[in-house]
Scaffold this motif. Structure first.
Motif, PDB file in Angstrom:
ATOM      1  N   TYR A  25      33.300  46.322  39.369  1.00 39.14           N
ATOM      2  CA  TYR A  25      32.821  45.452  40.281  1.00 39.14           C
ATOM      3  C   TYR A  25      33.126  45.670  41.665  1.00 39.14           C
ATOM      4  CZ  TYR A  25      31.885  42.636  36.037  1.00 39.14           C
ATOM      5  OH  TYR A  25      31.726  41.915  35.102  1.00 39.14           O
ATOM      6  N   ALA A  26      31.941  45.195  42.523  1.00 42.65           N
ATOM      7  CA  ALA A  26      32.827  45.273  44.099  1.00 42.65           C
ATOM      8  C   ALA A  26      33.247  44.054  44.427  1.00 42.65           C
ATOM      9  CB  ALA A  26      31.402  45.323  44.850  1.00 42.65           C
ATOM     10  N   VAL A  27      34.358  44.097  45.295  1.00 37.39           N
ATOM     11  CA  VAL A  27      35.325  42.880  45.113  1.00 37.39           C
ATOM     12  C   VAL A  27      35.436  42.217  46.573  1.00 37.39           C
ATOM     13  CG1 VAL A  27      37.332  41.646  44.635  1.00 37.39           C
ATOM     14  CG2 VAL A  27      36.262  43.188  42.989  1.00 37.39           C
ATOM     15  N   ASP A  28      35.274  41.112  47.032  1.00 35.91           N
ATOM     16  CA  ASP A  28      35.614  40.464  48.134  1.00 35.91           C
ATOM     17  C   ASP A  28      36.777  39.481  47.883  1.00 35.91           C
ATOM     18  OD1 ASP A  28      33.966  42.131  49.539  1.00 35.91           O
ATOM     19  OD2 ASP A  28      32.178  40.614  49.679  1.00 35.91           O
ATOM     20  N   SER A  29      37.549  39.281  48.793  1.00 35.69           N
ATOM     21  CA  SER A  29      38.570  38.148  48.573  1.00 35.69           C
ATOM     22  C   SER A  29      38.771  37.222  49.806  1.00 35.69           C
ATOM     23  CB  SER A  29      39.853  38.868  48.084  1.00 35.69           C
ATOM     24  OG  SER A  29      40.548  39.623  49.271  1.00 35.69           O
ATOM     25  N   ALA A  30      39.342  36.070  49.438  1.00 35.07           N
ATOM     26  CA  ALA A  30      39.811  35.032  50.572  1.00 35.07           C
ATOM     27  C   ALA A  30      40.856  34.531  49.924  1.00 35.07           C
ATOM     28  CB  ALA A  30      38.567  34.051  50.583  1.00 35.07           C
ATOM     29  N   ALA A  31      41.926  34.137  50.886  1.00 28.93           N
ATOM     30  CA  ALA A  31      43.195  33.368  50.539  1.00 28.93           C
ATOM     31  C   ALA A  31      43.283  31.973  50.928  1.00 28.93           C
ATOM     32  CB  ALA A  31      44.254  34.374  51.147  1.00 28.93           C
ATOM     33  N   ASP A  32      42.309  31.477  51.285  1.00 34.11           N
ATOM     34  CA  ASP A  32      42.196  30.023  51.583  1.00 34.11           C
ATOM     35  C   ASP A  32      40.732  29.563  51.288  1.00 34.11           C
ATOM     36  OD1 ASP A  32      40.768  29.836  54.404  1.00 34.11           O
ATOM     37  OD2 ASP A  32      42.096  31.069  54.953  1.00 34.11           O
ATOM     38  N   GLY A  33      40.682  28.244  51.282  1.00 35.27           N
ATOM     39  CA  GLY A  33      39.282  27.540  50.960  1.00 35.27           C
ATOM     40  C   GLY A  33      38.181  27.731  52.028  1.00 35.27           C
ATOM     41  N   GLU A  34      38.637  27.585  53.301  1.00 38.10           N
ATOM     42  CA  GLU A  34      37.833  27.640  54.376  1.00 38.10           C
ATOM     43  C   GLU A  34      37.181  29.102  54.520  1.00 38.10           C
ATOM     44  OE1 GLU A  34      39.560  26.655  58.217  1.00 38.10           O
ATOM     45  OE2 GLU A  34      39.590  24.423  57.619  1.00 38.10           O
ATOM     46  N   LEU A  35      37.899  30.154  54.353  1.00 36.19           N
ATOM     47  CA  LEU A  35      37.346  31.490  54.447  1.00 36.19           C
ATOM     48  C   LEU A  35      36.493  31.737  52.882  1.00 36.19           C
ATOM     49  CD1 LEU A  35      37.230  34.031  55.768  1.00 36.19           C
ATOM     50  CD2 LEU A  35      39.256  34.763  54.642  1.00 36.19           C
ATOM     51  N   GLY A  36      37.077  31.263  51.954  1.00 38.75           N
ATOM     52  CA  GLY A  36      36.155  31.400  50.539  1.00 38.75           C
ATOM     53  C   GLY A  36      35.002  30.842  50.874  1.00 38.75           C
ATOM     54  N   LEU A  37      34.822  29.564  51.308  1.00 48.09           N
ATOM     55  CA  LEU A  37      33.480  28.724  51.386  1.00 48.09           C
ATOM     56  C   LEU A  37      32.781  29.633  52.317  1.00 48.09           C
ATOM     57  CD1 LEU A  37      31.982  26.568  50.730  1.00 48.09           C
ATOM     58  CD2 LEU A  37      32.768  25.098  52.922  1.00 48.09           C
ATOM     59  N   TYR A  38      33.283  30.265  53.422  1.00 50.12           N
ATOM     60  CA  TYR A  38      32.199  30.966  54.329  1.00 50.12           C
ATOM     61  C   TYR A  38      31.819  31.978  53.869  1.00 50.12           C
ATOM     62  CZ  TYR A  38      31.105  34.210  58.206  1.00 50.12           C
ATOM     63  OH  TYR A  38      30.410  35.034  58.657  1.00 50.12           O
ATOM     64  N   HIS A  39      32.402  32.899  53.119  1.00 46.64           N
ATOM     65  CA  HIS A  39      31.903  34.108  52.008  1.00 46.64           C
ATOM     66  C   HIS A  39      31.040  33.568  51.344  1.00 46.64           C
ATOM     67  CE1 HIS A  39      34.288  37.565  53.707  1.00 46.64           C
ATOM     68  NE2 HIS A  39      35.586  36.832  53.674  1.00 46.64           N
TER      69      HIS A  39
END
Length: 216
Positions: A25-39
């Motif tokens: 898989y290609a993987v992106d990550s976020a360590a908080d909810g705001e950044l996760g929602l943006y992605h």
């Protein structure tokens, strides 16, 4: 396939990312909810692994806002084992729910399952003439002979097979198969399609000039 992991436990996030990348898989990550929602809102993912307890914006609210815009499959990942939490997650729009600690093999199997369901493909094996693609074992065979593919070649083939009959643009294909660090101006996608045709037959993948690729 492209996966987003939203998890604030750094070691766990890195471990999941390593396992998923090893699975191709290609993987992106976020360590908080705001950044996760943006992605989640600004990129197209085949699935999202979402923790509940997150800084800045918790998983419940992230999922709620996501469902106002997108139907991306979501696998909730949390330490909470209360029935009401599992019900809340599913009612909010989660596609599945895994409780920590978990087995990575189960995690990847559940991800494959929700991706297939989202594409309305119940079975894990696709048959296209003499070609068989086993998405559970990640094996490709033709006339009962195993065909060796690179991880990226497999991902291109699997994505086109899941969306069989639909024309997939180069931009869509790149978006789903590459993470945020890769250059979308690369010609590697053309190279992978060329190699797949060489290994599996020139007629398998059709090029629609100006539109993209398709498995009829």
């Amino acid at each position: 396939m492209r996966i987003l992991i939203v998890e604030d436990e750094r070691d766990l996030l890195q471990s999941i990312a390593v396992v998923l990348r090893d699975e191709g898989y290609a993987v992106d990550s976020a360590a908080d909810g705001e950044l996760g929602l943006y992605h989640a809102l600004n990129f197209d993912y085949d699935a999202i692994v979402l923790d509940v307890m997150l800084p800045k914006l918790d998983g419940w609210e992230l999922l709620n806002r996501l469902r106002e815009k997108k139907s991306t499959p979501v696998l909730m990942l949390t330490a909470r084992d209360q029935l009401r939490d599992r019900v809340r997650g599913l009612d909010t729009g989660a596609d599945d729910y895994v409780v920590k600690p978990f087995d990575f093999e189960e995690l990847t199997a559940r991800l494959r399952a929700i991706i297939r369901r989202h594409a309305n493909k119940a079975k894990s094996v696709f048959e296209i003439g003499a070609l068989k693609i086993d998405t559970a074992l990640r094996l490709v065979s033709q006339k009962d002979k195993t065909i060796e593919l690179t991880p990226r070649e497999y991902r291109v083939l699997e994505f086109l097979a899941i969306h069989r009959g639909k024309v997939i643009s180069r931009e869509q294909l790149f978006e789903h198969l590459s993470d945020a660090t890769e250059d979308n101006g690369s010609n590697l996608l053309d190279v992978h399609v060329f190699n797949l045709r060489k290994k599996l037959g020139a007629e398998l993948i059709t090029t629609r000039r100006g539109h993209g690729y398709c498995i009829e």
